[in-house]
Design a protein around this motif. Structure first.
Motif, PDB file in Angstrom:
ATOM      1  N   GLY A 147       3.114  10.011  -1.268  1.00 29.56           N
ATOM      2  CA  GLY A 147       3.443   8.785  -2.267  1.00 29.56           C
ATOM      3  C   GLY A 147       4.813   9.307  -2.807  1.00 29.56           C
ATOM      4  O   GLY A 147       5.764   8.584  -3.207  1.00 29.56           O
ATOM      5  N   GLN A 150       7.523   8.758  -0.197  1.00 32.89           N
ATOM      6  CA  GLN A 150       8.062   7.264  -0.291  1.00 32.89           C
ATOM      7  C   GLN A 150       8.895   6.862  -1.582  1.00 32.89           C
ATOM      8  O   GLN A 150       9.784   6.204  -1.330  1.00 32.89           O
ATOM      9  N   THR A 171       3.993   0.940   1.922  1.00 37.95           N
ATOM     10  CA  THR A 171       2.774   1.635   1.427  1.00 37.95           C
ATOM     11  C   THR A 171       1.745   1.707   2.672  1.00 37.95           C
ATOM     12  O   THR A 171       0.495   2.116   2.363  1.00 37.95           O
ATOM     13  N   LEU A 174      -0.194   5.116   2.413  1.00 38.87           N
ATOM     14  CA  LEU A 174      -0.465   5.432   1.026  1.00 38.87           C
ATOM     15  C   LEU A 174      -2.027   5.029   0.536  1.00 38.87           C
ATOM     16  O   LEU A 174      -2.480   4.115   1.069  1.00 38.87           O
ATOM     17  N   SER A 179       0.177   3.710  -3.935  1.00 40.28           N
ATOM     18  CA  SER A 179       0.471   2.393  -3.765  1.00 40.28           C
ATOM     19  C   SER A 179       0.934   1.693  -4.742  1.00 40.28           C
ATOM     20  O   SER A 179       2.026   1.034  -4.919  1.00 40.28           O
ATOM     21  N   SER A 201       4.236  -6.644   3.455  1.00 45.01           N
ATOM     22  CA  SER A 201       2.943  -5.959   3.292  1.00 45.01           C
ATOM     23  C   SER A 201       1.727  -6.549   3.472  1.00 45.01           C
ATOM     24  O   SER A 201       1.880  -7.707   3.220  1.00 45.01           O
ATOM     25  N   ASP A 203      -0.784  -5.218   1.879  1.00 43.64           N
ATOM     26  CA  ASP A 203      -1.287  -4.422   0.977  1.00 43.64           C
ATOM     27  C   ASP A 203      -1.989  -5.724  -0.311  1.00 43.64           C
ATOM     28  O   ASP A 203      -0.991  -6.410  -0.600  1.00 43.64           O
TER      29      ASP A 203
END
Ligand code: ATP
Ligand code: MG
Length: 237
Positions: A147, A150, A171, A174, A179, A201, A203
């Motif tokens: 993390g 990033q 992410t 992650l 994230s 993404s 996510d």
């Protein structure tokens, strides 16, 4: 972060991109207004990364135009300058240079922009401070968590104060907490700098940060069904 200029206005007009007989993006029309935060989702192979590369000037369209602030990216613009000064990229894997400290990694784009050493140090340390990593400034990527790496990659993408931030599965590698921290950072950047953001993404967390969600299927945008919420704006913090 000091308030920057307004974010970039992004428009695609019937843009197509082919790889041999594979059409990755098909006659795509899109407008992302200055300062908008747009999430792009869709199945694997649907053209999401290609779309970001076309917008960021990394790939040329076969047909149609990509316009930034009304100007075609691939005609008349100085492309390296476009990429350096206008666009920041964040990828799934951080792509930091392993031999360099976090600070030196953040400074890399400034070298390309011809900024002197003292000013580079000042800007990189200020950014690392804003992402709560000033104590890690001299650590190399291998000494940071996923993390943290990033967040350093985001700082590197922001150091030239781009008006457009493009992120491709940032992410993907992650956990949930890291994230969330990264998405919070994106929301913060948008709020403070009015940066236009286009985020690819899968996510589920990303939805609540974006103004709207676009779904790409087979290189075209799926129209949201009537009444379907297209993403909820993040609450003011
Ligand atoms: N350099 C390339 N050469 C040939 N085909 C490519 C190339 N890059 C992408 N493609 C093809 O174009 C299509 C779109 O790819 P793209 O990488 O944009 O998809 P994506 O939506 O980002 O997928 P993922 O979610 O897996 O990252 C795919 O069919 C892919 O195989
Ligand atoms: Mg992709």
């Amino acid at each position: 972060m000091p308030p920057g200029d307004q974010g970039a206005d992004v428009r695609l007009r019937t843009v197509s991109k082919r790889y041999g007989n594979i059409t990755a993006v098909t006659a795509l029309d899109l407008h992302v207004g200055a300062g908008e935060f747009v999430l792009v989702t869709g199945p694997s192979g649907s053209g999401k990364s290609t779309l970001l590369n076309l917008i960021g000037g990394l790939q040329a369209p076969d047909d149609g135009d990509v316009l930034i602030d009304g100007e075609p990216v691939w005609r008349g613009r100085d492309l390296p300058r476009h990429r350096r000064e206008l666009v920041g990229f964040v990828f799934q894997h951080h792509l930091l240079l392993g031999v360099l400290s976090a600070r030196a990694n953040v400074e890399v784009p400034l070298i390309g922009a011809g900024i002197g050493r003292r000013e580079r140090g000042r800007r990189s340390l200020r950014l690392l401070d804003e992402i709560s990593l000033s104590e890690r400034a001299e650590h190399r990527p291998e000494q940071l968590s996923g993390g943290e790496r990033q967040r350093v990659a985001v700082a590197r993408a922001l150091v030239n104060e781009p008006r457009l931030l493009l992120a491709d599965e940032p992410t993907g590698a992650l956990d949930t907490a890291a994230s969330e921290q990264l998405f919070d950072l994106f929301a913060d950047v948008r709020e403070r700098r009015a940066t236009t953001m286009i985020l690819v993404s899968h996510d589920p967390l990303a939805q609540k940060y974006a103004d709207r969600t676009l779904v790409l299927v087979d290189g075209t945008l799926k129209q949201p069904r009537a009444g379907e919420a297209a993403g909820v704006r993040a609450p003011a913090r």
